[in-house]
Scaffold this motif. Sequence first.
Motif, short mmCIF file in Angstrom:
data_model
loop_
_atom_site.label_atom_id
_atom_site.label_comp_id
_atom_site.label_asym_id
_atom_site.label_seq_id
_atom_site.Cartn_x
_atom_site.Cartn_y
_atom_site.Cartn_z
N LYS A 105 0.34 2.22 -6.25
CA LYS A 105 -0.48 2.31 -5.21
C LYS A 105 -1.96 1.63 -6.00
O LYS A 105 -2.98 1.43 -5.33
CB LYS A 105 -1.03 3.81 -5.10
CG LYS A 105 -0.11 4.56 -4.11
CD LYS A 105 -0.41 5.94 -3.86
CE LYS A 105 0.27 6.76 -2.88
NZ LYS A 105 -0.01 7.87 -2.50
N CYS B 32 -1.78 8.93 -8.59
CA CYS B 32 -2.00 7.64 -8.54
C CYS B 32 -1.05 6.57 -9.24
O CYS B 32 -1.38 6.08 -10.18
CB CYS B 32 -3.44 7.34 -9.19
SG CYS B 32 -4.19 5.78 -9.05
N ARG C 294 -1.78 -2.11 -5.25
CA ARG C 294 -2.21 -2.37 -3.99
C ARG C 294 -3.59 -2.26 -3.75
O ARG C 294 -4.30 -3.20 -2.98
CB ARG C 294 -1.52 -1.20 -3.11
CG ARG C 294 -1.52 -1.71 -1.52
CD ARG C 294 -0.86 -0.54 -0.70
NE ARG C 294 0.39 -0.08 -1.17
CZ ARG C 294 1.16 0.70 -0.73
NH1 ARG C 294 0.67 1.43 0.36
NH2 ARG C 294 2.29 1.10 -1.13
N THR C 295 -4.52 -1.13 -4.07
CA THR C 295 -5.74 -1.09 -3.93
C THR C 295 -6.47 -2.05 -4.73
O THR C 295 -7.48 -2.81 -4.28
CB THR C 295 -6.43 0.18 -4.62
OG1 THR C 295 -5.94 0.50 -5.78
CG2 THR C 295 -5.85 1.35 -3.62
N TRP D 191 -6.26 -5.01 -2.79
CA TRP D 191 -7.17 -5.00 -1.51
C TRP D 191 -8.54 -5.43 -1.68
O TRP D 191 -9.31 -6.13 -0.94
CB TRP D 191 -7.12 -3.75 -0.81
CG TRP D 191 -7.86 -3.35 0.22
CD1 TRP D 191 -9.37 -3.14 0.03
CD2 TRP D 191 -7.66 -3.32 1.35
NE1 TRP D 191 -9.87 -2.83 1.42
CE2 TRP D 191 -9.10 -3.08 2.31
CE3 TRP D 191 -6.48 -3.72 2.07
CZ2 TRP D 191 -8.93 -2.64 3.56
CZ3 TRP D 191 -6.46 -3.27 3.44
CH2 TRP D 191 -7.61 -2.88 4.28
N ILE E 126 -9.85 3.39 -3.51
CA ILE E 126 -10.40 2.39 -3.72
C ILE E 126 -11.46 2.39 -4.82
O ILE E 126 -12.08 1.28 -5.25
CB ILE E 126 -11.27 1.62 -2.41
CG1 ILE E 126 -11.72 0.50 -2.27
CG2 ILE E 126 -12.24 3.03 -1.95
CD1 ILE E 126 -10.65 -0.56 -2.60
N ALA F 284 -11.84 -0.11 3.61
CA ALA F 284 -11.02 1.11 2.87
C ALA F 284 -11.11 2.18 3.40
O ALA F 284 -10.09 3.04 3.54
CB ALA F 284 -11.05 0.89 1.18
N VAL G 41 -5.31 3.19 0.85
CA VAL G 41 -6.37 2.71 0.04
C VAL G 41 -7.70 3.37 0.07
O VAL G 41 -8.47 3.41 -0.87
CB VAL G 41 -6.57 1.04 0.26
CG1 VAL G 41 -5.26 0.27 0.14
CG2 VAL G 41 -6.87 0.89 1.93
#
Length: 211
Positions: free
Chosen positions: A96, A92, A99-100, A103, A125, A115, A121
């Motif tokens: 990343k 992780c 990015r989540t 989102w 998430i 997701a 994602v």
Amino acid sequence: MQQWVGIWFQWVHDWGYLGIILLMALESSVFPIPSEIVIPPAAYWASQGRYTLWGVVLAGTTGSYLGATITYWVARWLGRPLLLRWGRYVFCPEDKLLRTERWLARYEAGGVFFARLVPVVRHLIGIPAGLVRMSFGLYSAMTLIGSALWCSVLAWFGDAVLGDHPDLLRDPEQLLQVIQARSYWIGGFAVALCALYVFVMRMTAPAKPTV
């Protein structure tokens, strides 16, 4: 990676529903296990009488929910600073995670549902959801619905693709490539739904009071 794909593939074949639940739980946490090598072959074997199709979907959904639940509570307990510092050691990395987070901030509760249909994602998430302390009941509902839909689509793909090309069962890597190539439109469809969701949310949001 190729060696692991073969091992995971064998688990699906030998461990039955328990193998499906375990692998999908790992896939919905931080481990990079492709759900495309779990549900599609299980769906094909269901058509051959080894499983039932609904049993495969239920096992996949159950596993996805278990993994997503663990991720949510671990993130909620650890907090953002620890995850940013140590996340790269458990698949992780910071990019990343960020990015989540973007989102979830953009699509809110609906983002948890969407997701489940989008690569990258999908299995992360739960981290931002736990960090912002989203209602666990709401998170659970969105996760279950999204996971059930994703597993159903993969099961349909698996039955359709492997029904015509059972030889792919002898090459898990090739099977993964074929399934992923045919499922890219699902991600595009999910993104389109997200855009529609955001549009509706903004159009129906109460007007900001004027000063």
